[in-house]
Design an enzyme around this catalytic site. Structure first.
Site, PDB file in Angstrom:
ATOM      1  N   ARG A 196       2.207  -4.409  17.041  1.00 27.11           N
ATOM      2  CA  ARG A 196       0.800  -3.737  16.744  1.00 27.11           C
ATOM      3  C   ARG A 196       0.130  -4.864  17.117  1.00 27.11           C
ATOM      4  NH1 ARG A 196       1.169  -2.500  10.239  1.00 27.11           N
ATOM      5  NH2 ARG A 196       2.212  -4.667  10.712  1.00 27.11           N
ATOM      6  N   ASP A 239      -2.991  -8.130  11.625  1.00 24.24           N
ATOM      7  CA  ASP A 239      -4.351  -8.635  11.289  1.00 24.24           C
ATOM      8  C   ASP A 239      -4.800  -9.991  12.035  1.00 24.24           C
ATOM      9  OD1 ASP A 239      -3.974  -6.706   9.093  1.00 24.24           O
ATOM     10  OD2 ASP A 239      -2.911  -8.300   7.805  1.00 24.24           O
ATOM     11  N   HIS A 278       5.449 -12.448   7.998  1.00 23.31           N
ATOM     12  CA  HIS A 278       5.666 -11.351   7.468  1.00 23.31           C
ATOM     13  C   HIS A 278       6.841 -11.017   6.763  1.00 23.31           C
ATOM     14  CE1 HIS A 278       6.119  -6.870   7.704  1.00 23.31           C
ATOM     15  NE2 HIS A 278       4.698  -6.825   8.166  1.00 23.31           N
ATOM     16  N   HIS A 304      -2.005  -8.931   1.691  1.00 30.89           N
ATOM     17  CA  HIS A 304      -1.537  -7.591   2.539  1.00 30.89           C
ATOM     18  C   HIS A 304      -3.120  -7.336   3.488  1.00 30.89           C
ATOM     19  CE1 HIS A 304       0.159  -3.958   3.165  1.00 30.89           C
ATOM     20  NE2 HIS A 304      -0.268  -3.223   2.295  1.00 30.89           N
ATOM     21  N   SER A 313       0.902  -1.262  -0.071  1.00 29.10           N
ATOM     22  CA  SER A 313      -0.084   0.035  -0.019  1.00 29.10           C
ATOM     23  C   SER A 313       0.766   1.287  -0.013  1.00 29.10           C
ATOM     24  CB  SER A 313      -0.861  -0.099   1.161  1.00 29.10           C
ATOM     25  OG  SER A 313      -0.371  -0.125   2.156  1.00 29.10           O
TER      26      SER A 313
HETATM   27  N1  NMX Z   1       0.873 -19.475   6.331  1.00 35.10           N
HETATM   28  C1  NMX Z   1       1.581 -20.319   5.582  1.00 35.10           C
HETATM   29  N2  NMX Z   1       2.610 -20.243   4.701  1.00 35.10           N
HETATM   30  C2  NMX Z   1       3.184 -19.093   4.654  1.00 35.10           C
HETATM   31  C3  NMX Z   1       2.825 -18.108   5.731  1.00 35.10           C
HETATM   32  C4  NMX Z   1       1.687 -18.434   6.473  1.00 35.10           C
HETATM   33  N3  NMX Z   1       1.165 -17.406   7.208  1.00 35.10           N
HETATM   34  N4  NMX Z   1       3.610 -17.038   5.657  1.00 35.10           N
HETATM   35  C5  NMX Z   1       4.489 -17.544   4.783  1.00 35.10           C
HETATM   36  N5  NMX Z   1       4.293 -18.735   4.286  1.00 35.10           N
HETATM   37  C6  NMX Z   1       4.862 -19.250   3.225  1.00 35.10           C
HETATM   38  C7  NMX Z   1       4.805 -18.331   1.727  1.00 35.10           C
HETATM   39  O1  NMX Z   1       3.515 -18.539   1.319  1.00 35.10           O
HETATM   40  C8  NMX Z   1       6.072 -18.996   1.292  1.00 35.10           C
HETATM   41  O2  NMX Z   1       5.725 -20.333   0.501  1.00 35.10           O
HETATM   42  P1  NMX Z   1       6.132 -20.794  -0.911  1.00 35.10           P
HETATM   43  O3  NMX Z   1       7.541 -20.911  -0.773  1.00 35.10           O
HETATM   44  O4  NMX Z   1       5.502 -22.053  -1.138  1.00 35.10           O
HETATM   45  O5  NMX Z   1       5.799 -19.663  -1.942  1.00 35.10           O
HETATM   46  C9  NMX Z   1       7.234 -19.387   2.299  1.00 35.10           C
HETATM   47  O6  NMX Z   1       6.404 -19.652   3.328  1.00 35.10           O
HETATM   48  C10 NMX Z   1       8.256 -18.090   2.384  1.00 35.10           C
HETATM   49  O7  NMX Z   1       7.366 -16.910   2.510  1.00 35.10           O
HETATM   50  P2  NMX Z   1       8.001 -15.783   3.357  1.00 35.10           P
HETATM   51  O8  NMX Z   1       9.401 -15.393   2.803  1.00 35.10           O
HETATM   52  O9  NMX Z   1       8.251 -16.139   5.027  1.00 35.10           O
HETATM   53  O10 NMX Z   1       6.936 -14.672   3.354  1.00 35.10           O
HETATM   54  P3  NMX Z   1       6.722 -13.461   2.184  1.00 35.10           P
HETATM   55  O11 NMX Z   1       7.888 -12.550   2.787  1.00 35.10           O
HETATM   56  O12 NMX Z   1       6.946 -14.270   0.875  1.00 35.10           O
HETATM   57  O13 NMX Z   1       5.238 -13.154   2.419  1.00 35.10           O
HETATM   58  C11 NMX Z   1       3.388 -12.637   3.842  1.00 35.10           C
HETATM   59  C12 NMX Z   1       4.901 -12.638   3.713  1.00 35.10           C
HETATM   60  C13 NMX Z   1       2.936 -11.667   4.826  1.00 35.10           C
HETATM   61  C14 NMX Z   1       2.786 -12.355   2.453  1.00 35.10           C
HETATM   62  C15 NMX Z   1       3.114 -14.199   4.200  1.00 35.10           C
HETATM   63  O14 NMX Z   1       3.766 -14.406   5.661  1.00 35.10           O
HETATM   64  C16 NMX Z   1       1.726 -14.698   4.123  1.00 35.10           C
HETATM   65  O15 NMX Z   1       1.179 -15.003   3.138  1.00 35.10           O
HETATM   66  N6  NMX Z   1       1.085 -14.615   5.499  1.00 35.10           N
HETATM   67  C17 NMX Z   1      -0.427 -14.840   5.514  1.00 35.10           C
HETATM   68  C18 NMX Z   1      -1.065 -13.455   4.985  1.00 35.10           C
HETATM   69  C19 NMX Z   1      -1.032 -12.148   6.034  1.00 35.10           C
HETATM   70  O16 NMX Z   1      -1.353 -12.520   7.319  1.00 35.10           O
HETATM   71  N7  NMX Z   1      -0.670 -11.061   5.260  1.00 35.10           N
HETATM   72  C20 NMX Z   1      -0.914  -9.776   6.149  1.00 35.10           C
HETATM   73  C21 NMX Z   1       0.399  -9.319   6.357  1.00 35.10           C
HETATM   74  C22 NMX Z   1       0.447  -7.894   6.979  1.00 35.10           C
HETATM   75  N8  NMX Z   1      -0.265  -6.991   6.436  1.00 35.10           N
HETATM   76  O17 NMX Z   1      -1.197  -6.331   7.156  1.00 35.10           O
HETATM   77  O18 NMX Z   1      -0.197  -6.805   5.337  1.00 35.10           O
HETATM   78  C1  MLT Z   2       1.834  -3.467   6.571  1.00 32.51           C
HETATM   79  O1  MLT Z   2       1.342  -2.861   7.575  1.00 32.51           O
HETATM   80  O2  MLT Z   2       1.811  -2.930   5.615  1.00 32.51           O
HETATM   81  C2  MLT Z   2       2.072  -4.803   6.623  1.00 32.51           C
HETATM   82  O3  MLT Z   2       2.422  -5.230   8.012  1.00 32.51           O
HETATM   83  C3  MLT Z   2       2.952  -5.269   5.502  1.00 32.51           C
HETATM   84  C4  MLT Z   2       4.533  -4.957   5.556  1.00 32.51           C
HETATM   85  O4  MLT Z   2       4.732  -4.248   6.104  1.00 32.51           O
HETATM   86  O5  MLT Z   2       5.043  -5.544   4.646  1.00 32.51           O
END
Ligand code: NMX
Ligand code: MLT
Length: 433
Positions: A324, A370, A315, A268, A238
């Protein structure tokens, strides 16, 4: 005056940026690997912001202040547990903690600018009633683009050093209108189209609570929520989208709408709705009973084994529990310790991290904001969880727009990184000649 104070800050800051560019332009900041290029640019240091900084272990600092410091140091409305959002805005823009009279000035500014044009309500009414609230919010923001003072000033011929001034004008107007637009979308969609007028004697958080039709302490919940979500440095989708779109000198209405669209993805900001949806799914399978830890572990593994992520965990930057999350958890422990959804959320805090560690994929097994934000909304009666990301968006606009004002003040250019082809990467890797 806020604008004068900001003007002084900008004048004092400009030589720092100019000197870095002129005298140290060749200093190397970051190397980029193949993995980073293909992997979402994770960890590439290529953005500048002074509004907030995210340390992987400690979490976010707004203008150098941790969350507990911000909540303790900013002025609060009489009898309130949480500070004025207007004070946080002052801090984000100027870098200084405001006095009470600084805050009063921002409160007045917002009241002066808060009248939402009728055509915004017409636009919202014209949309099909099953439109997602984030799409409604985005459409409402784009519709107000015709109001932009920046566009008017630009078309008359605006010196580069003056771009920040009409941008600030637009920013203050947009911020002032967001609570009513958000709350009215809620009342339109989920409360039989019964909007509640703002009260021009109330601050940002209290007015939002009033327009949602929810009693105290929802005013404090709103203040806390908007402050916590305001900024998370510049690389998240964002914040980065807002900055990128504004770098083309698109006005803040376009940039904020784009930011909202980026926040609406389930990886996100939409994760806050997904957390409640996931918990509701578990609850209905459990017939409303609280599962045992063993049962909860099974639900988590089922989700992972079906190829889905556990929303609210993991994350891209953080490597510890999100502060948070901790702040919202403290609110729950104080105000709703026995709430059944909170007990689910808290059980997930125990159960999920070891499972993600065992699975061995996620780099950060700990919860992010979240995982804990929806339960608070649910408790105070906002049970339509597809609305939750609008709350995130109102908060996030505070940081994104403060950044855009400073981008313009420091004359940052249009953003335009370079892309390569897969053939070129294979050549670099030595696979292909
Ligand atoms: N559940 C299952 N698998 C996960 C999760 C999770 N919560 N978090 C990471 N992984 C997996 C990810 O999908 C990836 O798998 P693959 O290699 O098969 O593609 C692997 O672990 C490595 O990912 P990371 O490097 O740890 O995470 P990345 O930096 O790519 O992504 C998020 C960060 C936040 C997108 C990821 O942790 C996620 O999808 N979390 C769940 C969704 C979420 O809570 N998003 C909100 C983030 C905060 N916000 O407000 O924006
Ligand atoms: C955010 O608040 O934007 C989320 O935690 C995602 C991030 O910082 O990558």
């Amino acid at each position: 005056m806020l604008k004068d104070r900001l003007g002084e800050k900008i004048e004092a800051w400009r030589p720092r940026t100019a000197a870095l560019l002129k005298d140290y332009g060749e200093v190397k900041v970051s190397d980029v690997t193949m993995a980073q290029l293909i992997g979402g640019m994770r960890g590439v240091k290529c953005l500048v912001t002074d509004i907030s900084y995210l340390d992987p272990e400690e979490g976010i600092r707004f203008r150098g202040y941790t969350i507990p410091e911000v909540l303790a140091e900013l002025p609060k409305p009489p009898g309130a547990e949480m500070p004025y959002v207007e004070g946080h805005v002052y801090l984000l823009l100027t870098g200084d903690l405001p006095t009470k009279s600084d805050v009063d000035e921002v409160v007045d500014e917002f009241h002066r600018r808060s009248q939402v044009p009728q055509y915004v309500w017409d636009v919202l009414h014209a949309l099909p009633r099953d439109t997602h609230p984030m799409a409604m919010f985005s459409a409402a923001l784009t519709s107000m683009e015709r109001e932009s003072e920046y566009v008017k000033a630009y078309s008359k011929g605006l010196g580069k050093m003056d771009h920040w001034q009409p941008t600030l004008e637009d920013t203050l107007t947009l911020w002032a209108r967001l609570p009513q637009i958000g709350a009215t979308i809620y009342r339109l969609k989920y409360r039989a189209d019964t909007p509640i007028e703002p009260d021009r004697d109330l601050d940002f958080g209290a007015n939002f609570a009033r327009m949602m039709g929810i009693d105290k302490p929802y005013d404090d919940v709103s203040r806390l929520y908007f402050i916590l979500h305001s900024d998370h440095e510049s690389g998240n989708v964002s914040a980065h989208t807002g900055h990128l779109v504004a770098s083309a000198l698109s006005d803040v209405y376009y940039a904020t709408s784009a930011m909202v669209n980026g926040l609406a993805g389930p990886l996100h900001g939409l994760a806050n709705q997904e957390v409640l949806r996931w918990i509701q799914g578990v609850m209905s399978k459990m017939g409303g009973e609280i599962p045992t830890e063993e049962e909860m572990k099974e639900f988590v593994w089922d989700t992972l084994n079906s190829g889905q992520v556990i929303p609210g965990f993991g994350h891209a930057v953080l490597r510890k529990t999100d502060p948070r999350y901790s702040e919202l958890r403290d609110w729950c422990l104080k105000h709703l310790p026995d709430d059944p959804i909170f007990r689910y959320v808290d059980m997930l805090y125990q159960v999920v991290p070891p499972i993600l560690e065992e699975q061995g994929k996620a780099k950060n097994p700990w919860p992010n904001v979240d995982a804990q934000s929806g339960v608070v909304q649910w408790f105070y009666g906002v049970r339509e969880y597809d609305f939750y990301t609008v709350l995130f968006a109102i908060g996030r606009s505070l940081g994104v727009l403060a950044n855009i004002v400073w981008d313009r003040a420091l004359g940052y250019p249009i953003e335009r990184p370079k892309s390569l082809t897969t053939d070129m990467l294979e050549e670099l890797a030595g696979i292909k000649k």
